[in-house]
Design a protein around this motif. Structure first.
Motif, short mmCIF file in Angstrom:
data_model
loop_
_atom_site.label_atom_id
_atom_site.label_comp_id
_atom_site.label_asym_id
_atom_site.label_seq_id
_atom_site.Cartn_x
_atom_site.Cartn_y
_atom_site.Cartn_z
N ALA A 3 52.70 -18.54 46.87
CA ALA A 3 52.87 -17.88 48.17
C ALA A 3 53.97 -18.59 48.96
O ALA A 3 54.22 -19.76 48.77
CB ALA A 3 51.58 -17.90 48.95
N ILE A 4 54.57 -17.82 49.84
CA ILE A 4 55.60 -18.36 50.74
C ILE A 4 55.31 -17.81 52.14
O ILE A 4 54.93 -16.65 52.29
CB ILE A 4 57.01 -17.92 50.31
N SER A 5 55.50 -18.64 53.15
CA SER A 5 55.35 -18.17 54.52
C SER A 5 56.37 -18.87 55.39
O SER A 5 57.00 -19.84 54.98
CB SER A 5 53.94 -18.44 55.05
N VAL A 6 56.50 -18.36 56.61
CA VAL A 6 57.38 -18.95 57.61
C VAL A 6 56.55 -19.16 58.87
O VAL A 6 55.76 -18.29 59.25
CB VAL A 6 58.58 -18.02 57.91
N LEU A 7 56.72 -20.30 59.51
CA LEU A 7 56.07 -20.57 60.80
C LEU A 7 57.13 -20.56 61.88
O LEU A 7 58.20 -21.16 61.71
CB LEU A 7 55.40 -21.95 60.78
N THR A 8 56.85 -19.88 62.98
CA THR A 8 57.77 -19.87 64.11
C THR A 8 57.02 -20.24 65.38
O THR A 8 55.81 -20.09 65.47
CB THR A 8 58.42 -18.48 64.30
N ASP A 9 57.78 -20.73 66.37
CA ASP A 9 57.19 -21.07 67.67
C ASP A 9 56.88 -19.83 68.49
O ASP A 9 56.10 -19.89 69.42
CB ASP A 9 58.13 -21.98 68.46
N GLY A 10 57.50 -18.71 68.18
CA GLY A 10 57.29 -17.48 68.93
C GLY A 10 56.78 -16.37 68.04
O GLY A 10 56.97 -16.38 66.83
N ALA A 11 56.14 -15.42 68.66
CA ALA A 11 55.56 -14.28 67.94
C ALA A 11 56.55 -13.11 67.90
O ALA A 11 57.47 -13.05 68.70
CB ALA A 11 54.28 -13.85 68.65
N PRO A 12 56.33 -12.16 67.00
CA PRO A 12 57.15 -10.94 66.97
C PRO A 12 56.96 -10.12 68.24
O PRO A 12 56.02 -10.34 69.01
CB PRO A 12 56.62 -10.18 65.76
N GLU A 13 57.84 -9.15 68.45
CA GLU A 13 57.80 -8.31 69.66
C GLU A 13 56.45 -7.64 69.90
O GLU A 13 56.02 -7.51 71.04
CB GLU A 13 58.86 -7.21 69.57
N PHE A 14 55.79 -7.21 68.85
CA PHE A 14 54.52 -6.47 69.02
C PHE A 14 53.35 -7.35 69.44
O PHE A 14 52.31 -6.86 69.82
CB PHE A 14 54.17 -5.68 67.77
N ALA A 15 53.50 -8.67 69.37
CA ALA A 15 52.42 -9.59 69.75
C ALA A 15 52.73 -10.16 71.14
O ALA A 15 53.72 -10.85 71.32
CB ALA A 15 52.30 -10.71 68.73
N PRO A 16 51.90 -9.85 72.12
CA PRO A 16 52.18 -10.30 73.49
C PRO A 16 52.18 -11.83 73.61
O PRO A 16 51.53 -12.53 72.84
CB PRO A 16 51.04 -9.70 74.31
N GLU A 17 52.93 -12.32 74.57
CA GLU A 17 52.98 -13.76 74.86
C GLU A 17 51.58 -14.26 75.20
O GLU A 17 50.79 -13.56 75.82
CB GLU A 17 53.91 -14.02 76.05
N THR A 18 51.30 -15.50 74.83
CA THR A 18 49.99 -16.07 75.11
C THR A 18 50.02 -17.05 76.28
O THR A 18 48.98 -17.37 76.84
CB THR A 18 49.43 -16.81 73.89
N GLY A 19 51.20 -17.57 76.59
CA GLY A 19 51.31 -18.53 77.68
C GLY A 19 50.82 -19.92 77.32
O GLY A 19 50.56 -20.74 78.19
N GLU A 20 50.68 -20.19 76.03
CA GLU A 20 50.26 -21.51 75.58
C GLU A 20 51.00 -21.85 74.29
O GLU A 20 51.51 -20.97 73.61
CB GLU A 20 48.76 -21.57 75.38
N PRO A 21 51.05 -23.14 73.95
CA PRO A 21 51.73 -23.53 72.72
C PRO A 21 51.06 -22.89 71.50
O PRO A 21 49.84 -22.95 71.35
CB PRO A 21 51.57 -25.05 72.67
#
Length: 104
Positions: A3-21
């Motif tokens: 398996a391969i994945s990518v981790l990002t500090d931000g979410a895609p457009e469809f996922a609302p901001e959470t306001g936390e790390p």
């Protein structure tokens, strides 16, 4: 390769901001017959990296199949389903998805 994945500090457009790390897990490739073990390994690595970076939240998304299997697989790994969404594909089809999250 399992398996391969990518981790990002931000979410895609469809996922609302959470306001936390947070870290967002973008799964890219998983072999079907090894999917359960691959998902366990991807999530474990993502949790460890989130903790290392001081992120308190780990989120991801998956397809919401008719039988709900992908969502249940993430729930079995400690995620909670939060937001359903639909994404318009370039061919005009709709891809139904689910955002999931877990605390680190």
């Amino acid at each position: 390769m399992g398996a391969i994945s990518v981790l990002t500090d931000g979410a895609p457009e469809f996922a609302p901001e959470t306001g936390e790390p947070e870290l967002y897990l973008h799964p890219l490739v998983t072999r079907v017959r090894r999917r359960p073990l691959s998902m366990v390994a991807l999530v474990a690595d993502a949790r460890a990296e989130a903790a290392r970076r001081g992120a308190q939240l780990l989120r991801t998304h998956c397809w919401t199949s008719e039988d709900g299997c992908p969502v249940r697989e993430y729930e079995e790994l400690g995620f909670t389903a939060t937001l359903e969404f639909e994404e318009l594909r370039s061919d005009g089809s709709i891809w139904p998805g689910q955002v999931l999250q877990t605390r680190v």
